[in-house]
Motif scaffolding. Structure first.
Motif, PDB file in Angstrom:
ATOM      1  N   GLU A  34       0.892  -1.095   0.090  1.00 25.25           N
ATOM      2  CA  GLU A  34       0.006  -0.183   0.023  1.00 25.25           C
ATOM      3  C   GLU A  34       0.742   1.187  -0.132  1.00 25.25           C
ATOM      4  OE1 GLU A  34      -4.136  -0.753   1.865  1.00 25.25           O
ATOM      5  OE2 GLU A  34      -2.966   0.702   3.057  1.00 25.25           O
ATOM      6  N   GLU A  59      -8.246   3.805 -10.625  1.00 30.60           N
ATOM      7  CA  GLU A  59      -9.393   3.598  -9.663  1.00 30.60           C
ATOM      8  C   GLU A  59     -10.552   3.277 -10.617  1.00 30.60           C
ATOM      9  OE1 GLU A  59     -10.248   6.629  -6.763  1.00 30.60           O
ATOM     10  OE2 GLU A  59     -11.082   4.913  -5.560  1.00 30.60           O
ATOM     11  N   LYS A  65      -7.280   0.214  -5.605  1.00 28.87           N
ATOM     12  CA  LYS A  65      -8.658   0.830  -4.595  1.00 28.87           C
ATOM     13  C   LYS A  65      -7.707   1.947  -3.596  1.00 28.87           C
ATOM     14  CE  LYS A  65     -11.224  -2.500  -6.074  1.00 28.87           C
ATOM     15  NZ  LYS A  65     -12.132  -2.212  -7.249  1.00 28.87           N
ATOM     16  N   LYS A  66      -8.486   2.764  -3.560  1.00 28.81           N
ATOM     17  CA  LYS A  66      -8.230   3.904  -2.583  1.00 28.81           C
ATOM     18  C   LYS A  66      -8.733   3.560  -1.393  1.00 28.81           C
ATOM     19  CE  LYS A  66      -8.624   7.893  -4.502  1.00 28.81           C
ATOM     20  NZ  LYS A  66      -8.484   9.267  -5.158  1.00 28.81           N
ATOM     21  N   GLN A  67      -8.154   3.808  -0.159  1.00 24.16           N
ATOM     22  CA  GLN A  67      -8.834   3.778   1.276  1.00 24.16           C
ATOM     23  C   GLN A  67      -8.024   5.003   2.211  1.00 24.16           C
ATOM     24  OE1 GLN A  67      -7.519   0.078   2.873  1.00 24.16           O
ATOM     25  NE2 GLN A  67      -8.755   0.365   4.513  1.00 24.16           N
ATOM     26  N   ARG A  69      -6.600   6.793   5.085  1.00 25.06           N
ATOM     27  CA  ARG A  69      -5.897   6.611   6.517  1.00 25.06           C
ATOM     28  C   ARG A  69      -5.399   7.780   6.893  1.00 25.06           C
ATOM     29  NH1 ARG A  69      -2.864   1.072   6.413  1.00 25.06           N
ATOM     30  NH2 ARG A  69      -0.763   2.127   6.024  1.00 25.06           N
ATOM     31  N   ARG A  73      -4.640   8.994   1.465  1.00 21.58           N
ATOM     32  CA  ARG A  73      -5.199   7.935   0.803  1.00 21.58           C
ATOM     33  C   ARG A  73      -4.323   6.623   0.504  1.00 21.58           C
ATOM     34  NH1 ARG A  73      -9.780  11.264   1.040  1.00 21.58           N
ATOM     35  NH2 ARG A  73      -9.104  12.104   2.823  1.00 21.58           N
ATOM     36  N   ASP A  78      -5.260  -3.864  -7.239  1.00 24.33           N
ATOM     37  CA  ASP A  78      -6.257  -4.884  -7.421  1.00 24.33           C
ATOM     38  C   ASP A  78      -5.784  -6.022  -8.173  1.00 24.33           C
ATOM     39  OD1 ASP A  78      -9.812  -5.065  -7.058  1.00 24.33           O
ATOM     40  OD2 ASP A  78      -8.538  -6.584  -7.800  1.00 24.33           O
TER      41      ASP A  78
END
Lengths: 115, 115
Positions: A34, A59, A65-67, A69, A73, A78
């Motif tokens: 990540e 994306e 995928k972006k998440q 934190r 980001r 994937d």
DNA sequence: ATAAAGTACAACCAAATGGTTGTACAAGAG
DNA sequence: CTCTTGTACAACCATTTGGTTGTACTTTAT
């Protein structure tokens, strides 16, 4: 597991996203670990916004995928999306194979019905 | 067999060429059988010149070969180019796998050196 | 509390893409 | 020879792409 059928537009987006060296590199990096968008931005000789756009394209194609934190980001590749692309290319292989099969069938027919 | 290494630009062209539904359809058709450019043009709701351009894009990417036969140009799909794309996507799979291997190694290390 | 870091997003620009029409020419058919 | 078919190629146009800068907002650090 979601084995969603890909529309033409889905396939377009995936291949178009892969048609850029920077984006392919982003996929590689984010498959390994990540990485935040700013970390990615530091890796390339272009503006933060440009890298941000590349990530957005990836994306949109589902390759990444972006998440969130904290304030950053995190981006992760994937693999399943890549496998979908591979399966898609496999179709071509199958189509080609079916042609060969038909040719073989014709040859076999010639042998059973000479003259 | 020519196992030529693909440059970034080569890969760009291949994926870019595949990022269009009409072009993917042309590849499918020409993998099944040799088809002339005008035959292809009849298959789509666009001008001859447009189809001609699509074929040119595919040819530039190596996904298709064009060969004169009389006054027409026969187009045939090149499966080997598609396989190159597949091998390229395989790299991602390998990269991802190597990460997993490293994680496994770390876990194994933790077990051998507890506390 | 203020500053800095990380991001989102809009506006802008040049170049590439995907389509069009028009012209020219070679090869096959009448 | 003439007409038609198949192709090549240029010019043109609208849209998309890939980059930029600038502004604003949230989260962390000092």
């Amino acid at each position: 597991m979601v084995v969603q059928e890909l529309t033409d537009e889905d396939v377009n987006r995936i291949f178009r996203a892969l048609a850029d060296a920077t984006r392919r590199d982003i996929v590689r990096r984010t498959l390994v670990a990540e990485v935040s968008v700013s970390q990615l931005a530091n890796a390339y000789d272009m503006s933060f916004a440009a890298v941000q756009k590349h990530v957005a394209v990836l994306e949109g194609a589902g390759l990444v995928k972006k998440q969130p934190r904290g304030r950053e980001r995190m981006v992760r590749g994937d693999l399943e999306c890549i496998r979908q692309a591979q399966r898609f290319l496999d179709q071509f292989e199958q189509i080609w194979r079916s042609r060969i099969d038909r040719i073989d069938a014709l040859l076999a027919q010639d042998e059973t019905t000479p003259n």
